[in-house]
Design an enzyme around this catalytic site. Structure first.
Site, PDB file in Angstrom:
ATOM      1  N   ASP A  81       0.853  -1.338  -0.208  1.00  0.00           N
ATOM      2  CA  ASP A  81      -0.147   0.001   0.026  1.00  0.00           C
ATOM      3  C   ASP A  81       0.995   1.192  -0.127  1.00  0.00           C
ATOM      4  O   ASP A  81       1.705   1.122   0.694  1.00  0.00           O
ATOM      5  CB  ASP A  81      -0.807  -0.047   1.387  1.00  0.00           C
ATOM      6  CG  ASP A  81      -2.064   0.843   1.318  1.00  0.00           C
ATOM      7  OD1 ASP A  81      -2.452   1.159   0.175  1.00  0.00           O
ATOM      8  OD2 ASP A  81      -2.553   1.259   2.361  1.00  0.00           O
ATOM      9  N   HIS A  82       0.407   2.214  -0.949  1.00  0.00           N
ATOM     10  CA  HIS A  82       1.085   3.585  -0.878  1.00  0.00           C
ATOM     11  C   HIS A  82       2.530   3.557  -0.901  1.00  0.00           C
ATOM     12  O   HIS A  82       3.217   4.264  -0.207  1.00  0.00           O
ATOM     13  CB  HIS A  82       0.763   4.498   0.322  1.00  0.00           C
ATOM     14  CG  HIS A  82      -0.849   5.016   0.331  1.00  0.00           C
ATOM     15  ND1 HIS A  82      -0.963   5.826  -0.459  1.00  0.00           N
ATOM     16  CD2 HIS A  82      -1.910   4.608   0.936  1.00  0.00           C
ATOM     17  CE1 HIS A  82      -2.270   5.870  -0.443  1.00  0.00           C
ATOM     18  NE2 HIS A  82      -2.979   5.269   0.778  1.00  0.00           N
ATOM     19  N   HIS A 177      -7.763   9.331   5.086  1.00  0.00           N
ATOM     20  CA  HIS A 177      -7.271   8.157   5.876  1.00  0.00           C
ATOM     21  C   HIS A 177      -7.466   8.641   7.116  1.00  0.00           C
ATOM     22  O   HIS A 177      -7.387   9.640   7.828  1.00  0.00           O
ATOM     23  CB  HIS A 177      -5.722   8.217   5.678  1.00  0.00           C
ATOM     24  CG  HIS A 177      -5.535   7.552   4.279  1.00  0.00           C
ATOM     25  ND1 HIS A 177      -4.602   8.212   3.065  1.00  0.00           N
ATOM     26  CD2 HIS A 177      -5.665   6.316   3.374  1.00  0.00           C
ATOM     27  CE1 HIS A 177      -4.538   7.565   2.098  1.00  0.00           C
ATOM     28  NE2 HIS A 177      -5.141   6.351   2.348  1.00  0.00           N
ATOM     29  N   GLY A 206      -9.285   5.246   2.680  1.00  0.00           N
ATOM     30  CA  GLY A 206      -9.878   5.776   3.684  1.00  0.00           C
ATOM     31  C   GLY A 206     -11.335   5.154   3.930  1.00  0.00           C
ATOM     32  O   GLY A 206     -12.248   5.864   4.314  1.00  0.00           O
ATOM     33  N   VAL A 228      -9.793  -0.746   3.726  1.00  0.00           N
ATOM     34  CA  VAL A 228     -10.045  -0.596   5.295  1.00  0.00           C
ATOM     35  C   VAL A 228      -8.632  -0.672   6.276  1.00  0.00           C
ATOM     36  O   VAL A 228      -8.516  -1.781   6.196  1.00  0.00           O
ATOM     37  CB  VAL A 228     -11.417  -1.362   5.665  1.00  0.00           C
ATOM     38  CG1 VAL A 228     -11.593  -1.059   7.236  1.00  0.00           C
ATOM     39  CG2 VAL A 228     -12.587  -1.024   4.807  1.00  0.00           C
ATOM     40  N   THR A 230      -7.831   1.484   9.301  1.00  0.00           N
ATOM     41  CA  THR A 230      -7.811   2.308  10.877  1.00  0.00           C
ATOM     42  C   THR A 230      -8.947   1.454  11.744  1.00  0.00           C
ATOM     43  O   THR A 230      -8.588   1.369  12.804  1.00  0.00           O
ATOM     44  CB  THR A 230      -8.247   3.753  10.567  1.00  0.00           C
ATOM     45  OG1 THR A 230      -7.220   4.303   9.882  1.00  0.00           O
ATOM     46  CG2 THR A 230      -8.222   4.263  11.851  1.00  0.00           C
TER      47      THR A 230
HETATM   48  P1  13P Z   1      -8.275   3.899   6.476  1.00  0.00           P
HETATM   49  O1  13P Z   1      -7.486   3.366   7.395  1.00  0.00           O
HETATM   50  O2  13P Z   1      -8.837   5.401   6.759  1.00  0.00           O
HETATM   51  O3  13P Z   1      -9.564   2.728   6.712  1.00  0.00           O
HETATM   52  O4  13P Z   1      -7.814   3.847   5.082  1.00  0.00           O
HETATM   53  C1  13P Z   1      -7.188   2.738   4.723  1.00  0.00           C
HETATM   54  C2  13P Z   1      -6.331   3.015   3.354  1.00  0.00           C
HETATM   55  O5  13P Z   1      -7.206   3.492   2.518  1.00  0.00           O
HETATM   56  C3  13P Z   1      -5.329   2.371   3.177  1.00  0.00           C
HETATM   57  O6  13P Z   1      -4.556   2.798   1.966  1.00  0.00           O
END
Ligand code: 13P
Length: 285
Positions: A81-82, A177, A206, A228, A230
């Site tokens: 991710d990212h 996020h 997010g 998902v 957080t």
């Molecule tokens: P959240 O942590 O806000 O659910 O977002 C997860 C996300 O988009 C990871 O790239």
């Protein structure tokens, strides 16, 4: 089966569902996440930040995802991710991740496209899929805050997609996020415009802040990967604090950690069922 993102999202596109992409923050969560998807009858993407991947070990994540996909007969993808650096992306691909995100959203459109193309060339030659981002998703991730998100400009998204052969595109539509105390106000006119013009599967970032009542409408508008993170982190930590606060120091760690994993199981199972979009399947508008 252990699958790449492209294969997973083609299935979602054909039947009109979305695939849950859940951020694992440690190794303990992963069996609970994959078992939950299996029990929901859904595929699952396990995703890790570069930091978590390095903490656990990329090959360790690959091994557990592959073996559980085979043993439980469930479709599993493993996604970085990212990632902003080519080196991190190359390490993940070489370790066996089935999918990577190159996040060039802070760059100019031209530089984003050039660097994304280098990632696509390396990844696709190894049957690994690529997600990119146009616009920015604000909020806080891994303690890093980007206060303001930036809506995706549909013209820029189209230019990007005409030039770079990506498997999925993350777009800025009002999500943030790390939003776990309130819900997001989505920009529906923009979402509908993007859906009308873009056939590449789109990605929700997010996802914790997205109201569950909006899941089906987002899926019906071409979102095929739904991140998902957080919500899992916050609830695992909340239960861990409770458990570690009350157990004896010589009690098996299992007694503290199993309830945290059960909480993650319940969240992933519930969301995976919603993501299958059962009542709207095959009604792609
Ligand atoms: P959240 O942590 O806000 O659910 O977002 C997860 C996300 O988009 C990871 O790239």
């Amino acid at each position: 089966m252990y699958k790449n993102l492209g294969e997973m999202l083609r299935g979602a596109q054909a039947l009109n569902y979305t695939v849950g992409a859940f951020n694992a923050h440690n190794l303990e969560m992963v069996p609970a996440m994959i078992t939950a998807a299996k029990d929901a009858g859904a595929p699952i993407i396990i995703q890790t930040s570069v930091g978590t991947a390095e903490y656990v070990g990329m090959k360790n994540f690959v091994a557990i995802c592959r073996s559980m996909a085979d043993d439980l007969l469930v479709d599993v993808g493993l996604h970085l991710d990212h990632a902003k650096s080519f080196d991190a992306i190359k390490s993940a691909i070489d370790a066996g991740y089935s999918s990577v995100m190159f996040d060039g959203s802070a760059l100019s459109l031209r530089e984003n496209m050039e660097r994304a193309q280098r990632v696509v060339d390396y990844a696709h030659a190894r049957q690994v899929s690529v997600e990119c981002e146009i616009g920015t998703i604000g909020g806080t991730e891994e303690g890093v805050t980007i206060a303001e998100g930036k809506y995706t400009d549909p013209a820029q998204a189209l230019t990007f997609l005409e030039n770079v052969d990506v498997d999925a595109l993350a777009v800025g539509i009002g999500t943030h996020h790390g939003q776990f105390k309130s819900k997001t106000k989505l920009n529906w006119p923009l979402i509908e415009m993007l859906h009308a013009r873009i056939s590449t599967p789109m990605v929700i970032h997010g996802g914790t802040g997205v109201d569950e009542d909006d899941y089906h409408r987002l899926t019906n508008n071409g979102f095929r990967k739904f991140n998902v993170g957080t919500e899992l982190l916050v609830n695992w930590t909340r239960v861990a604090k409770e458990m570690f606060g009350k157990t004896e120091v010589n009690s098996s760690l299992r007694n503290n950690i199993l309830p945290c994993n059960t909480t993650v199981y319940n969240i992933v199972r519930h969301k995976s069922e919603l993501f299958m979009n059962v009542e709207n399947q095959s009604v792609v508008s």
